[in-house]
Scaffold this motif. Structure first.
Motif, PDB file in Angstrom:
ATOM      1  N   PHE A  50       7.938   0.851   0.653  1.00  0.00           N
ATOM      2  CA  PHE A  50       6.572   0.189   0.556  1.00  0.00           C
ATOM      3  C   PHE A  50       6.822  -1.380   1.380  1.00  0.00           C
ATOM      4  CE2 PHE A  50       3.235  -2.960  -1.254  1.00  0.00           C
ATOM      5  CZ  PHE A  50       2.162  -2.099  -0.603  1.00  0.00           C
ATOM      6  N   LEU A  51       7.988  -2.035   0.610  1.00  0.00           N
ATOM      7  CA  LEU A  51       8.255  -3.392   1.095  1.00  0.00           C
ATOM      8  C   LEU A  51       8.651  -3.190   2.438  1.00  0.00           C
ATOM      9  CD1 LEU A  51       9.620  -5.212  -1.994  1.00  0.00           C
ATOM     10  CD2 LEU A  51       7.295  -5.103  -1.339  1.00  0.00           C
ATOM     11  N   ALA A  52       9.448  -2.270   2.821  1.00  0.00           N
ATOM     12  CA  ALA A  52      10.042  -2.000   4.127  1.00  0.00           C
ATOM     13  C   ALA A  52       9.235  -1.577   5.049  1.00  0.00           C
ATOM     14  CB  ALA A  52      11.378  -0.918   3.986  1.00  0.00           C
ATOM     15  N   PHE A  53       8.087  -1.077   4.750  1.00  0.00           N
ATOM     16  CA  PHE A  53       6.950  -0.950   5.857  1.00  0.00           C
ATOM     17  C   PHE A  53       6.591  -2.235   6.151  1.00  0.00           C
ATOM     18  CE2 PHE A  53       2.573  -0.360   6.513  1.00  0.00           C
ATOM     19  CZ  PHE A  53       2.543   0.529   7.612  1.00  0.00           C
ATOM     20  N   ILE A  54       6.293  -3.066   5.280  1.00  0.00           N
ATOM     21  CA  ILE A  54       5.512  -4.297   5.430  1.00  0.00           C
ATOM     22  C   ILE A  54       6.336  -5.073   6.323  1.00  0.00           C
ATOM     23  CG2 ILE A  54       4.956  -6.537   4.374  1.00  0.00           C
ATOM     24  CD1 ILE A  54       3.990  -4.805   1.875  1.00  0.00           C
ATOM     25  N   ASP A  55       7.709  -4.954   5.928  1.00  0.00           N
ATOM     26  CA  ASP A  55       8.771  -5.645   6.761  1.00  0.00           C
ATOM     27  C   ASP A  55       8.547  -5.310   8.453  1.00  0.00           C
ATOM     28  OD1 ASP A  55       9.811  -7.304   4.964  1.00  0.00           O
ATOM     29  OD2 ASP A  55      11.427  -5.910   4.484  1.00  0.00           O
ATOM     30  N   ARG A  56       8.490  -3.755   8.522  1.00  0.00           N
ATOM     31  CA  ARG A  56       8.404  -3.320   9.836  1.00  0.00           C
ATOM     32  C   ARG A  56       7.194  -3.804  10.732  1.00  0.00           C
ATOM     33  NH1 ARG A  56      10.377   2.040  11.382  1.00  0.00           N
ATOM     34  NH2 ARG A  56       9.470   2.352  13.632  1.00  0.00           N
ATOM     35  N   VAL A  57       5.989  -3.920   9.866  1.00  0.00           N
ATOM     36  CA  VAL A  57       4.776  -4.384  10.658  1.00  0.00           C
ATOM     37  C   VAL A  57       5.041  -6.050  11.086  1.00  0.00           C
ATOM     38  CG1 VAL A  57       2.482  -5.243  10.198  1.00  0.00           C
ATOM     39  CG2 VAL A  57       3.316  -3.005   9.405  1.00  0.00           C
ATOM     40  N   HIS A  58       5.802  -6.631  10.257  1.00  0.00           N
ATOM     41  CA  HIS A  58       6.051  -7.892  10.772  1.00  0.00           C
ATOM     42  C   HIS A  58       7.038  -8.020  11.833  1.00  0.00           C
ATOM     43  CE1 HIS A  58       5.454  -9.497   6.190  1.00  0.00           C
ATOM     44  NE2 HIS A  58       4.300  -9.611   6.743  1.00  0.00           N
ATOM     45  N   ALA A  59       8.022  -7.336  11.950  1.00  0.00           N
ATOM     46  CA  ALA A  59       8.848  -6.844  13.034  1.00  0.00           C
ATOM     47  C   ALA A  59       8.253  -6.663  14.294  1.00  0.00           C
ATOM     48  CB  ALA A  59      10.110  -6.069  12.617  1.00  0.00           C
ATOM     49  N   MET A  60       6.998  -5.872  14.061  1.00  0.00           N
ATOM     50  CA  MET A  60       6.160  -5.585  15.426  1.00  0.00           C
ATOM     51  C   MET A  60       5.287  -6.668  15.870  1.00  0.00           C
ATOM     52  SD  MET A  60       5.299  -1.573  14.769  1.00  0.00           S
ATOM     53  CE  MET A  60       6.600  -0.301  14.639  1.00  0.00           C
ATOM     54  N   GLY A  61       5.452  -7.649  15.001  1.00  0.00           N
ATOM     55  CA  GLY A  61       4.422  -8.921  15.261  1.00  0.00           C
ATOM     56  C   GLY A  61       3.031  -9.004  14.677  1.00  0.00           C
ATOM     57  N   GLY A  62       2.796  -7.940  13.644  1.00  0.00           N
ATOM     58  CA  GLY A  62       1.537  -7.995  12.819  1.00  0.00           C
ATOM     59  C   GLY A  62       1.819  -8.541  11.494  1.00  0.00           C
ATOM     60  N   SER A  63       0.516  -8.397  10.931  1.00  0.00           N
ATOM     61  CA  SER A  63       0.523  -9.006   9.599  1.00  0.00           C
ATOM     62  C   SER A  63      -0.207  -7.985   8.476  1.00  0.00           C
ATOM     63  CB  SER A  63      -0.404 -10.234   9.541  1.00  0.00           C
ATOM     64  OG  SER A  63       0.109 -11.372  10.264  1.00  0.00           O
ATOM     65  N   VAL A  64      -0.115  -8.101   7.455  1.00  0.00           N
ATOM     66  CA  VAL A  64      -0.673  -7.172   6.382  1.00  0.00           C
ATOM     67  C   VAL A  64      -1.706  -7.734   5.654  1.00  0.00           C
ATOM     68  CG1 VAL A  64       1.359  -5.613   6.512  1.00  0.00           C
ATOM     69  CG2 VAL A  64       0.951  -7.417   4.715  1.00  0.00           C
ATOM     70  N   VAL A  65      -2.759  -6.774   5.135  1.00  0.00           N
ATOM     71  CA  VAL A  65      -3.688  -7.349   3.978  1.00  0.00           C
ATOM     72  C   VAL A  65      -3.260  -6.320   2.602  1.00  0.00           C
ATOM     73  CG1 VAL A  65      -5.972  -7.229   3.422  1.00  0.00           C
ATOM     74  CG2 VAL A  65      -5.235  -7.361   5.639  1.00  0.00           C
ATOM     75  N   LEU A  66      -2.837  -7.035   1.513  1.00  0.00           N
ATOM     76  CA  LEU A  66      -2.544  -6.334   0.315  1.00  0.00           C
ATOM     77  C   LEU A  66      -4.144  -6.347  -0.282  1.00  0.00           C
ATOM     78  CD1 LEU A  66       0.785  -7.758  -0.894  1.00  0.00           C
ATOM     79  CD2 LEU A  66       0.310  -5.424  -0.082  1.00  0.00           C
ATOM     80  N   ALA A  67      -4.651  -5.078  -0.251  1.00  0.00           N
ATOM     81  CA  ALA A  67      -5.869  -4.897  -0.886  1.00  0.00           C
ATOM     82  C   ALA A  67      -5.775  -4.862  -2.272  1.00  0.00           C
ATOM     83  CB  ALA A  67      -6.781  -3.880  -0.115  1.00  0.00           C
ATOM     84  N   ASP A  68      -6.111  -5.676  -3.344  1.00  0.00           N
ATOM     85  CA  ASP A  68      -6.022  -5.705  -4.723  1.00  0.00           C
ATOM     86  C   ASP A  68      -7.168  -4.895  -5.170  1.00  0.00           C
ATOM     87  OD1 ASP A  68      -4.989  -5.645  -7.321  1.00  0.00           O
ATOM     88  OD2 ASP A  68      -5.300  -7.904  -7.490  1.00  0.00           O
ATOM     89  N   ASP A  69      -7.650  -3.646  -4.769  1.00  0.00           N
ATOM     90  CA  ASP A  69      -9.160  -3.320  -5.138  1.00  0.00           C
ATOM     91  C   ASP A  69      -9.169  -2.848  -6.601  1.00  0.00           C
ATOM     92  OD1 ASP A  69     -10.203  -2.072  -1.897  1.00  0.00           O
ATOM     93  OD2 ASP A  69      -9.946  -4.119  -2.789  1.00  0.00           O
ATOM     94  N   ASP A  70      -7.836  -1.954  -6.986  1.00  0.00           N
ATOM     95  CA  ASP A  70      -7.906  -1.399  -8.517  1.00  0.00           C
ATOM     96  C   ASP A  70      -7.360  -2.227  -9.556  1.00  0.00           C
ATOM     97  OD1 ASP A  70      -8.974   0.714  -6.869  1.00  0.00           O
ATOM     98  OD2 ASP A  70      -6.999   1.674  -6.464  1.00  0.00           O
ATOM     99  N   SER A  71      -7.248  -3.358  -9.391  1.00  0.00           N
ATOM    100  CA  SER A  71      -6.389  -4.089 -10.523  1.00  0.00           C
ATOM    101  C   SER A  71      -7.589  -4.896 -11.519  1.00  0.00           C
ATOM    102  CB  SER A  71      -5.759  -5.175 -10.171  1.00  0.00           C
ATOM    103  OG  SER A  71      -4.848  -4.469  -9.280  1.00  0.00           O
ATOM    104  N   ASP A  72      -7.531  -4.635 -12.806  1.00  0.00           N
ATOM    105  CA  ASP A  72      -8.475  -5.206 -13.712  1.00  0.00           C
ATOM    106  C   ASP A  72      -7.961  -5.992 -14.685  1.00  0.00           C
ATOM    107  OD1 ASP A  72     -10.962  -3.970 -12.578  1.00  0.00           O
ATOM    108  OD2 ASP A  72     -10.032  -2.232 -13.127  1.00  0.00           O
ATOM    109  N   THR A  73      -6.635  -6.199 -14.836  1.00  0.00           N
ATOM    110  CA  THR A  73      -5.928  -6.937 -15.866  1.00  0.00           C
ATOM    111  C   THR A  73      -5.112  -8.169 -15.303  1.00  0.00           C
ATOM    112  OG1 THR A  73      -3.747  -5.647 -15.761  1.00  0.00           O
ATOM    113  CG2 THR A  73      -5.600  -4.711 -17.176  1.00  0.00           C
TER     114      THR A  73
END
Length: 500
Positions: free
Chosen positions: A363-386
């Motif tokens: 999962f982290l490596a995928f994010i690194d790859r997006v960065h390497a391609m010049g993009g950014s990511v959105v970590l969508a914390d939708d299911d967290s309640d605690t």
């Protein structure tokens, strides 16, 4: 909006094969079958070009006898000497994880050969052109209908508060258009291939809806009940549908939206019957069952058309991170977006520890790859309640943060509305001092005024000690010198009195 920028990072991969000779009776009994050489080859092109953190490569090995004849059907064992740099499984599938050098070893019985691999990181400071923002966390809110009480008729002070606390809002055109005058950094929601049963399109353009072999209309398998679903699955390989979709979006953007959140950019099958069961559609261009490569190609081409038609629009793809980052169509789709949104973020309970297909390190490596391609990511914390989940997601965000990465959650979560905004999103850590790294089995990343530390899933409980007391986010304000983290737990520590 400033032009998108591709980050170029130098990386080297050197494939060096060493031959090891064996005596005639050391492995096999007949002289002609004695293997004298084992060498590493790649099933993909290796040309000395960049290998980014997050990229994958498939390696294989060859075994030849004294006469140079290739032996087939042999099995090999693979090993990486530094799993913080790259991991490799029993099939030779290698994933670059982070900066550094590792030795990749392949063996067959008593034969061994090695290859040296170097990977360089992609850091936030590699691209200083991220959007100005006064805080460490660029927080975005999903302005769903439950968030309407705060956007329906806010005072000027409330409007200013939202501009100051929300880096972006994901909004809906039918409601939010009039509110763009006081919140211009809004993204409008649009599904990549939904056709709504109650609209005119299914009647006017029935050929735009995908069908099964019997001619039944197919759906996006979400919210299905009683043999039907809220969204037909459109044929995004149809050029007329693409033009209609783009022109419809162009008209919406003209109201003043900053960009678009494109939902369901699914590079894996997401099409089914009215019960939500997966069904392979018939490809209208071939008259045969659609293949996954064609599904991916059509969607990648569609996303590229959107990018070309709207070059100055901020584009977010809600995509599937484990769809196969080494697939060329997935890479084309990724490059067509400014952001890749990861819908369930790091708190997705399907993420396990390590570097498997659904592993946290993958999962982290995928994010690194997006960065390497010049993009950014959105970590969508939708299911967290605690609060432990909020801190775990925040720690993950800080481990990977680069440029305009966002942390987001839907407005129905009590901790992000203007009346109850969680102060963990207001931390001031300053700039990162480097890439994440491992220490004592934990992930860590240092900032000017603090650090994030995290214990991924499926790991034993570990204790982390700091050199001087820090304030623990969510810790009640008392300084701490150590934290004990079970699996699936993170911590964010702020140096007391530090000003970035």
């Amino acid at each position: 909006m400033s032009p998108r920028r591709m980050v170029h990072v130098l990386a080297l991969i050197t494939m060096v094969a060493f031959a090891f000779a064996c005596e005639a009776n050391s492995i096999f009994s007949t002289w002609n079958e004695v293997p004298v050489q084992i060498s590493i080859v790649s099933t993909e092109r290796i040309d000395g070009g960049p290998l980014f953190a997050g990229e994958s490569l498939v390696l294989d090995a060859e075994l030849r006898d004294r006469r140079g004849r290739l032996r087939t059907g042999e099995s090999f064992a693979w090993k990486s000497s530094n799993t913080d740099v790259a991991v490799i499984d029993d099939r030779g599938e290698l994933t670059a994880v982070g900066g550094g050098t590792t030795t990749i070893e392949v063996s067959h019985r008593r034969l061994v050969t090695e290859t040296e691999l170097e990977v360089l990181d992609v850091l936030a400071e590699d691209d200083p052109d991220g959007s100005p923002w006064p805080r460490t966390v660029k927080f975005a809110v999903g302005a769903t209908s439950s968030f309407d009480p705060w956007t329906r008729n806010p005072t000027p002070g409330e409007q200013a508060w939202m501009r100051e606390h929300y880096f972006r809002m994901v909004t809906y055109a039918s409601y939010f258009g009039p509110r763009l005058v006081w919140y211009p950094n809004a993204l409008v929601y649009k599904n990549a291939y939904a056709i709504y049963p109650g609209s005119e399109l299914p009647v006017e353009r029935p050929d735009w809806v995908l069908r099964d072999a019997e001619g039944n209309r197919l759906y996006i398998p979400y919210g299905c009940s009683g043999g039907t679903c809220p969204q037909y699955a459109a044929d995004f390989g149809n050029s007329d549908f693409r033009r209609h979709w783009i022109e419809e979006l162009r008209g919406t953007l003209a109201e003043g939206y900053l960009g678009v959140m494109v939902d369901d950019v699914n590079m894996l099958w997401r099409v089914g019957d009215g019960n939500g069961d997966s069904v392979r559609p018939i490809d209208p261009r071939t008259g045969r069952e659609m293949t996954l490569p064609d599904w991916r190609r059509y969607l990648a081409e569609f996303m590229e058309e959107i990018r070309a038609a709207l070059p100055d629009t901020e584009i977010v793809h809600n995509a599937i991170w484990y769809a196969g980052p080494d697939d060329p169509f997935v890479q084309r789709q990724t490059r067509a977006a400014d952001y890749i949104a990861l819908e369930r973020g790091a708190t997705d309970t399907g993420i396990r520890g390590g570097g498997g297909r659904y592993g946290y390190e993958t999962f982290l490596a995928f994010i690194d790859r997006v960065h390497a391609m010049g993009g950014s990511v959105v970590l969508a914390d939708d299911d967290s309640d605690t609060d432990t989940e909020w801190i775990y997601e925040l720690a993950t965000y800080l481990l990977v943060k680069s440029r305009d990465d966002m942390l987001t959650a839907d407005g129905d979560r009590s901790r992000m509305n203007p009346d109850n905004f969680w102060d963990g999103y207001l931390i001031e850590l300053g700039a990162p001092l480097g890439h994440r790294y491992k220490v004592g089995g934990l992930f860590r990343r240092d900032y000017e005024c603090g650090l994030a530390v995290l214990n991924q899933p499926d790991q034993p409980t570990r204790t982390f000690t700091v050199d001087e007391p820090h304030l623990l986010v969510g810790g009640g304000g008392a300084p701490v010198s150590s934290v004990t983290l079970a699996e699936y737990r993170g911590a964010v520590l702020v140096r007391e009195g530090c000003t970035p």
